[in-house]
Design a protein around this motif. Structure first.
Motif, PDB file in Angstrom:
ATOM      1  N   VAL A   1       0.843  -1.196   0.000  1.00 40.67           N
ATOM      2  CA  VAL A   1       0.000   0.000   0.000  1.00 40.67           C
ATOM      3  C   VAL A   1       0.877   1.244   0.000  1.00 40.67           C
ATOM      4  CG1 VAL A   1      -1.788   1.296   1.223  1.00 40.67           C
ATOM      5  CG2 VAL A   1      -1.821  -1.211   1.267  1.00 40.67           C
ATOM      6  N   PHE A   2       0.683   2.084  -1.004  1.00 39.93           N
ATOM      7  CA  PHE A   2       1.325   3.391  -1.043  1.00 39.93           C
ATOM      8  C   PHE A   2       0.341   4.369  -0.414  1.00 39.93           C
ATOM      9  CE2 PHE A   2       3.211   0.989  -4.579  1.00 39.93           C
ATOM     10  CZ  PHE A   2       4.552   1.094  -4.239  1.00 39.93           C
ATOM     11  N   ALA A   3       0.472   4.559   0.892  1.00 35.54           N
ATOM     12  CA  ALA A   3      -0.527   5.305   1.661  1.00 35.54           C
ATOM     13  C   ALA A   3      -0.198   6.791   1.737  1.00 35.54           C
ATOM     14  CB  ALA A   3      -0.633   4.736   3.071  1.00 35.54           C
TER      15      ALA A   3
ATOM     16  N   GLU B   1       6.029  -2.477   7.985  1.00 35.66           N
ATOM     17  CA  GLU B   1       5.664  -3.857   7.718  1.00 35.66           C
ATOM     18  C   GLU B   1       4.530  -4.346   8.610  1.00 35.66           C
ATOM     19  OE1 GLU B   1       8.860  -6.556   7.105  1.00 35.66           O
ATOM     20  OE2 GLU B   1      10.184  -4.978   6.389  1.00 35.66           O
ATOM     21  N   ALA B   2       3.573  -4.991   7.981  1.00 34.65           N
ATOM     22  CA  ALA B   2       2.394  -5.523   8.661  1.00 34.65           C
ATOM     23  C   ALA B   2       2.350  -7.033   8.495  1.00 34.65           C
ATOM     24  CB  ALA B   2       1.128  -4.888   8.082  1.00 34.65           C
ATOM     25  N   SER B   3       1.382  -7.659   9.151  1.00 39.24           N
ATOM     26  CA  SER B   3       1.261  -9.114   9.062  1.00 39.24           C
ATOM     27  C   SER B   3       0.757  -9.565   7.700  1.00 39.24           C
ATOM     28  CB  SER B   3       0.312  -9.618  10.157  1.00 39.24           C
ATOM     29  OG  SER B   3      -0.963  -9.024  10.013  1.00 39.24           O
ATOM     30  N   ASN B   4       0.129  -8.661   6.953  1.00 37.88           N
ATOM     31  CA  ASN B   4      -0.423  -9.028   5.640  1.00 37.88           C
ATOM     32  C   ASN B   4       0.098  -8.152   4.512  1.00 37.88           C
ATOM     33  OD1 ASN B   4      -1.815  -6.753   6.554  1.00 37.88           O
ATOM     34  ND2 ASN B   4      -3.697  -7.304   5.486  1.00 37.88           N
ATOM     35  N   GLY B   5       1.294  -7.594   4.702  1.00 44.11           N
ATOM     36  CA  GLY B   5       1.870  -6.792   3.638  1.00 44.11           C
ATOM     37  C   GLY B   5       2.765  -5.692   4.160  1.00 44.11           C
ATOM     38  N   VAL B   6       2.860  -4.621   3.388  1.00 46.00           N
ATOM     39  CA  VAL B   6       3.754  -3.526   3.758  1.00 46.00           C
ATOM     40  C   VAL B   6       3.143  -2.198   3.307  1.00 46.00           C
ATOM     41  CG1 VAL B   6       5.075  -3.742   1.600  1.00 46.00           C
ATOM     42  CG2 VAL B   6       6.154  -2.699   3.618  1.00 46.00           C
TER      43      VAL B   6
END
Length: 202
Positions: A101-103, A184-189
């Motif tokens: 995700v480019f947040a 970094e997250a548990s389901n992506g970055v």
């Protein structure tokens, strides 16, 4: 597409001279396989195959929070989190994924013309908000060390152009610059960007 027309109308209320906004005035049904080169991730919106070398999960992925959970606890992503909730994308971005995700930061949303964000958050503009947010999401987990230049198809269906500066390794996504990589997250970055990325004219 009518959804893109809706975004264009909302943005043009606050900004007449911004040419990039006009790019939202039309959108065709793009085929993800078209116009894609050097993509570091899978072309389909689903999670890419585990054997794809550019989409391997990071060993340091934070098991304690999903993309949505990490964004909601980060003071830089208050508007992004609110937009995800308004678009009913919380469950999607909390799923297994993985996603990149480019947040946009709060400052990125604040840089939009007055009233644009408020209008996008209205229930009647949900489709346009979904269109805009999913243009910031790429299937697969791609950390900053794995990012390659080229066009990458987003979950929205049309590609973003990734640019990597050979000297500084700075990353740009269309005209937005990554300011904080590798959350970094548990389901992506998540990679924080300094501008809201608008879908291109097609």
């Amino acid at each position: 597409m009518k959804r893109i027309n809706g975004i264009s109308k909302i943005v043009l209320v606050g900004l007449v001279s911004l040419s990039s906004v006009a790019a939202l005035s039309a959108c065709s049904q793009n085929t993800p396989e078209a116009n894609v080169s050097q993509s570091p991730v899978a072309e389909a919106p689903e999670a890419p195959p585990a054997n794809s070398p550019a989409v391997t999960a990071s060993p340091d992925a934070a098991a304690s929070g999903t993309i949505v959970e990490l964004a909601s606890t980060n003071d830089s992503f208050k508007t992004f989190t609110k937009a995800v909730e308004a678009a009913d994308l919380t469950e999607t971005l909390s799923a297994q994924g993985p996603y990149t995700v480019f947040a946009p930061t709060d400052a990125a949303f604040e840089a939009l013309p007055d009233g644009v964000v408020d209008n996008l958050l209205k229930p009647e503009n949900k489709d346009q908000l979904v269109q805009l947010l999913t243009y910031h999401v790429v299937p697969g987990e791609v950390t900053s060390s794995q990012i390659k230049p080229g066009e990458v198809v987003t979950v929205e269906g049309t590609p973003v152009n990734i640019q990597v500066d050979s000297a500084s390794s700075a990353v740009k996504v269309n005209d937005a610059t990554v300011t904080q990589p590798d959350i970094e997250a548990s389901n992506g970055v998540i990679h924080a960007v300094d501008k809201v990325i608008l879908p291109p004219q097609t």
